[in-house]
Structures are given as C-alpha cells and as structure tokens.
Enzyme design. Structure first.
Site, PDB file in Angstrom:
ATOM      1  N   ASP A 226       2.665  -1.679   3.883  1.00 51.84           N
ATOM      2  CA  ASP A 226       1.858  -1.750   2.960  1.00 51.84           C
ATOM      3  C   ASP A 226       2.027  -1.292   1.557  1.00 51.84           C
ATOM      4  O   ASP A 226       3.102  -0.010   1.683  1.00 51.84           O
ATOM      5  CB  ASP A 226       0.578  -0.622   3.459  1.00 51.84           C
ATOM      6  CG  ASP A 226      -0.792  -0.922   2.456  1.00 51.84           C
ATOM      7  OD1 ASP A 226      -1.197  -1.909   2.406  1.00 51.84           O
ATOM      8  OD2 ASP A 226      -1.059  -0.057   1.779  1.00 51.84           O
ATOM      9  N   GLU A 286       4.924  -6.014   2.044  1.00 49.56           N
ATOM     10  CA  GLU A 286       3.735  -6.483   1.404  1.00 49.56           C
ATOM     11  C   GLU A 286       4.193  -5.953   0.021  1.00 49.56           C
ATOM     12  O   GLU A 286       3.872  -4.845  -0.520  1.00 49.56           O
ATOM     13  CB  GLU A 286       2.253  -5.760   1.710  1.00 49.56           C
ATOM     14  CG  GLU A 286       1.392  -6.359   0.898  1.00 49.56           C
ATOM     15  CD  GLU A 286       0.386  -5.322   0.281  1.00 49.56           C
ATOM     16  OE1 GLU A 286      -0.829  -5.821   0.010  1.00 49.56           O
ATOM     17  OE2 GLU A 286       0.677  -4.149   0.325  1.00 49.56           O
TER      18      GLU A 286
HETATM   19  C1  NOJ Z   1      -2.733  -3.512   0.424  1.00 52.00           C
HETATM   20  C2  NOJ Z   1      -3.651  -3.705   1.768  1.00 52.00           C
HETATM   21  O1  NOJ Z   1      -3.606  -4.837   2.302  1.00 52.00           O
HETATM   22  C3  NOJ Z   1      -5.253  -3.439   1.118  1.00 52.00           C
HETATM   23  O2  NOJ Z   1      -6.032  -3.784   2.078  1.00 52.00           O
HETATM   24  C4  NOJ Z   1      -5.395  -2.087   0.572  1.00 52.00           C
HETATM   25  O3  NOJ Z   1      -6.608  -2.029   0.083  1.00 52.00           O
HETATM   26  C5  NOJ Z   1      -4.138  -1.517  -0.187  1.00 52.00           C
HETATM   27  N1  NOJ Z   1      -2.880  -1.921   0.027  1.00 52.00           N
HETATM   28  C6  NOJ Z   1      -4.213  -0.025  -0.181  1.00 52.00           C
HETATM   29  O4  NOJ Z   1      -3.444   0.589   0.922  1.00 52.00           O
END
Ligand code: NOJ
Length: 567
Positions: A226, A286
């Site tokens: 993440d 991500e």
């Molecule tokens: C990316 C995640 O996919 C999302 O759902 C989340 O709100 C943010 N990062 C913060 O962790």
C-alpha cells in the site's frame, strides 16, 4: 464503410517473448478480493475469511492464478482496514489467524497463490505504538516512530507544513500532551486515524521485516504494498504549495511522494523475499507515480516484481491514448526487465463498467451519487468487456477486481447515510467516495443479500441491478460476462499470451487497435479492438477464438474486441 485488415499484416515489434519457463508471477492473473464484500460466512453483513475459503473453487473455475486479499488485520476500520492496529492478527470481523491459515492451505490445494496486503506507510491510531507515542514526552523514542513535529506560529498553533491529506483537509493533527496542554502535531497523508510512520527510524524498518516474515512463514506467496511511493518524506519537510489533488496526481516534486529513499527499503525486502527460495514470493507496488519511467524504477531487478500500471487504468476509451500507453508501458518495463502489470479496476476507483459509460473527456469523479450525471450502463459494459478482452491479451501480469467478471457497475445511488469512505466525510460530501465499488458480491439471484450470506445483512446495500448479474444467473450462459472472462482466461493460458511477444498491427486506421501476440512456442493470436464508428472486417485467414460481443458475420462492430488465430 468497412475497415479491412490488410494481409500480410504490417506489424511493428513492441515487446519480445518471455522465456517459456519464466517464473509464475510474470504472467499471472491475480484476482483481488475485498474481504468485507466477497462472502460472509458469519452472516453479520461483513464478509470474512471463512466465507472466502468456502468459495475458492469459484476462482479455480474462473481460471485465475492467485488471489490478493485487501487487509483483514486487526483494525478499527476507519479506512476499511487500511488503518491497521496489529499487522500480525486477524480482525474479529474477518475471523481468526486459524481462519487465515485455513484459507491459505485451501487456496494452495486448489493451485491458487495468495497475496496479502502490507500497509507500511501508516498504522491505525489504535496501534500500540501510537498509544505509546501519545503517552510519551515529545522528543522521545516512542514519538520518533511517527512523524511528530512542533507547530508553527507563536504557540505552535499552526501545522508544521502546508501539506494536505489525500482524503481532504490538512495532513497534520495537533495532539493534547499527557499534561493536558496543546501539543505537537503528527502527520497523516490520509485520515487522522492513520498516522504516518517514520521510515528513517531503524525500529520501524525492523518491525516491518518481522511482519513480512510472519506472513511468509504462514505460507503467503507475496504482498501488495500500500502507498509504496509514500514511505519516505523529503529531508527537512519543506512546504509544498502546489498540492496535486489526491491519490491520482502524483509527482516526486511533492516532498512526500516518490522520494528516492524508498528504493533502498524495497531492495532490502526483495532480499528477504528471495531468501524464501522458489516458488518465488513476490511484491507488487501500489505506487501512483508519474511519469512511467519513475514507476519503472520500482520494478528494477532487485526491487518489486510488479507495479500496478495505473496509467493504463486511467486511459480513456480512445484508441490513440490506449495505443500509446500500451507501447510506453511495455518499453519502460522492458528497459528494466520487468513484466507490465495491467489493471482496470480496484477498490479505489470507479468500476470500469461504469467509468467507460461516462462522457469522454470529463474528469473521472471519486464516486457517483444519485444526483450526479449517471453513466450509460449499456455502453459502459460493452466497452468494459472489450477493454478486458484487450487487457487479458497483453503480455505481462493482470489484476482482476472482484465482481468485474460479472460486469458489475458502480453503485451510483447509495444513500448518503450509509457511506463509510473517509473521503466522503473529509471532503464534506464534495467527493462521494469509493463505497460504490465496494458493495457485496451477488452470488445467487433471489437469495437473501443475493447469496452474500444467508441472513440478508449487508454492510452496504446492493443495487437492484446486481440481481440479474449474480453468479448463478451468468454461469453456463453463453455470452454472459462471467463466461466471457472464463473463456478469455482459459485461452490466455492455452495460447501463452501472457508470455508472448507483442507486435502492433499498423495501417488499421486511427481508431482501431490491432496486435499480434506470438507465444514462446510460435503460435500467433490476432487481437483487434474496434473503437471506430464503422465495422472492421477480419482478415480471410483469421478464425475467431473469442469476441467481447456478437460479431456481424466476419465484421467486428464498434466497441468490440476479438481474438483470432491466423493462417
Ligand atoms: C491505498 C488503498 O488502496 C486505499 O484503499 C487506502 O485508503 C489508502 N491506500 C490508504 O491506506
């Protein structure tokens, strides 16, 4: 007027084939499960691990290689689990560690690999470290695990920098010191309940290595990481007055995104993963990073295996930008020896069956409400099916988000009272938020909660349109979106498309995309996507394998994609 495909096909090479025996992740199709919305064994309205385990055969039959589970760790659920209070435990809403073990074991029995989510940029404010930080003195080791700073202004009443939270509002929150006085501020790039960790602190680094090992030792095959572009903040925390808007507009000029210092963290993690041997354990970034060459830095040979190609996800349904993003993604990834990682939907964006039904050229909203302009559902689904048919032909890995295989649209009329996404609250309703793509799965038409559980409880209500899209309605029905996905996944595997070489077919006209994929064994597959207003006639030596919608004889209609054999 009909466009004819010239023979012999004039092509331009874009990408070489991978080795026939390349590791599994280079062409894997990975299915994202959003645990709270997939299957609910306990019947309390929130999906759970036991529910997932009970339905894993559905994924084997769908034909994917792996699952990625969004967070199921202990969490107060202020950001649907992306606010973790204990990374080494399962939240009671989702089950127990024994349930996680059972899920991993069952998946492996079914030949499905398991990727879990790692959330290293921040913890929950209920994490024991953050409680300790609040109870401790400023300047002590407990505070140094997070980003605490004194405020500016005469009495420290102003935030330390001008940074904004990704979810709206400022990125700093002031605390009250243990003695009751107004105190320091802490950084949160997201919700105030998600304090950012200090990745310059060796204790934080060691802690996360422990978390990686904890889950690897339980048998997981990898991690989706993440906010991989956010861990390191620029030395001295300078102000940033440009404020790119949110998750989707990211540049390393911002002092908190894509800083060079993140890469040494990932090199360390790669060594750790590699020490587990084969089959290779992987990590997927991500990282909302632009331009594409900055993203490629995350997938250098000693860092990530994969990084989501969000440029592709964000490309509108127009031939020229699609052609460009495909060519560029392959070139950037090839330059560092990485596979491209295609994706069209996830739990943070409008579902692509709705996105492609919005007027071209308009900015993509973060959620849609009942009073907003509504997508054209039929057009959106038609284009979504064609887009997936294109995506699953492309070499590299691909991610599929739960429900897209049913053609699920976004829920665009959720009552405001049930919305839970912090972006909705933090923007004062300006952004509807991401709840509309997170609605529970429809399994059985006519059943309670459409088969999500047996009680009928659901943490978000399902829209009426989901009933006719339920798994049981589509199973075995020729032409259904579910059967289209099954065919695509089976053919992709059979014909080695994910490992193939890719050449672009030239002279088709601006609005028609054409590719030839040549598998490592030499078998060729023609891929045509018609984004023009007029039909495209297939070449004489082509035999259709699968089409995203009905063809008109040998003509490919508008917004339709086809795979065909050649010669
Ligand atoms: C990316 C995640 O996919 C999302 O759902 C989340 O709100 C943010 N990062 C913060 O962790």
């Amino acid at each position: 007027m009909t466009t004819r495909v010239p023979t012999p096909l004039p092509t331009r090479d874009l990408h070489p084939a991978s080795e026939a025996d390349a590791p599994w992740w280079r062409d894997a199709v990975i299915y994202q499960i959003y645990p709270r919305s997939w299957a609910d064994a306990a019947g309390d309205g929130v999906g759970d691990l036991a529910g997932i385990t009970s339905r894993l055969t559905y994924l084997r039959d769908l034909g994917v290689d792996a699952v990625w589970l969004s967070p199921f760790y202990r969490s107060p659920q202020n950001d649907a689990g992306y606010d973790v209070s204990d990374h080494r435990d399962v939240d009671p809403a989702f089950g127990t560690l024994a349930d996680a073990d059972a899920l991993i074991a069952r998946a492996h029995e079914l030949d499905l690999r398991v990727i879990v989510d790692l959330v290293p940029n921040h913890t929950s404010w209920e994490h024991e470290w953050f409680r300790e930080a609040l109870a401790a003195e400023p300047g002590g080791p407990e505070r140094d695990r997070y980003m605490f700073r004194d405020g500016r202004g005469e009495d420290g009443e102003l935030p330390p920098t001008d940074w904004l939270s990704n979810f709206g509002g400022g990125a700093w929150t002031r605390i009250t010191e243990p003695d009751g006085s107004p105190g320091q501020w802490y950084l949160h790039l997201f919700d105030p309940s998600q304090p950012d960790l200090n990745w310059q602190n060796p204790e934080v680094r060691a802690h996360f290595e422990g978390i990686l090992r904890f889950w690897l030792d339980r048998g997981v095959d990898g991690f989706r990481v993440d906010v991989a572009h956010g861990l390191v903040k620029k030395e001295g925390l300078p102000d940033y007055d440009r404020h790119p808007g949110g998750l989707l507009e990211v540049t390393h000029e911002a002092p908190y995104w894509d800083q060079d210092g993140v890469h040494e963290i990932y090199r360390g993690w790669r060594e750790l993963l590699d020490s587990y041997g084969t089959p290779e354990r992987i990590m997927c970034a991500e990282a909302w990073v632009a331009p594409a060459d900055r993203l490629a830095r995350y997938v250098r040979p000693d860092e990530y295996h994969q990084a989501f190609n969000f440029d592709f996800l964000e490309t509108p349904w127009l031939a020229e930008p699609l052609r460009a993003v495909i060519a560029q993604s392959l070139a950037e990834n090839d330059a560092v020896g990485a596979p491209a990682t295609w994706v069209l939907s996830n739990h943070d964006v409008l579902r692509h069956a709705s996105r492609f039904g919005l007027p071209q050229g308009a900015a993509r909203p973060n959620g849609i409400g009942a009073g907003d302009p509504q997508p054209d559902a039929e057009l959106g689904l038609r284009r979504a099916r064609a887009a997936t048919t294109l995506m699953l032909a492309l070499p590299g890995s691909a991610y599929v988000y739960q429900g897209e295989e049913l053609g699920l649209p976004e829920h665009t009329s959720l009552p405001d009272a049930v919305r839970q996404d912090p972006t909705w609250l933090r923007t004062g309703g300006l952004e509807r938020g991401r709840d509309g793509c997170r609605v529970p799965m429809p399994w059985t038409k006519g059943a309670r909660a459409l088969g999500f559980n047996t009680t009928g409880a659901a943490w978000l209500p399902q829209p009426q349109s989901y009933a006719d899209l339920a798994v049981d309605v589509q199973t075995g029905v020729e032409g259904s979106t579910l059967e289209l996905y099954r065919s695509l996944l089976a053919l992709r595997r059979l014909r080695g498309l994910g490992r193939g070489a890719l050449a672009e077919v030239e002279s088709l006209g601006e609005d028609v995309l054409g590719y030839v994929v040549t598998a490592p064994d030499g078998e060729r597959t023609l891929v045509l996507v018609n984004l023009s207003d007029t039909p495209v006639e297939l070449p004489e030596d082509a035999t259709v394998l699968v089409a995203s919608d009905d063809l008109d004889g040998r003509k490919v209609p508008t917004d339709t994609a086809v795979w065909a054999t050649l010669g």
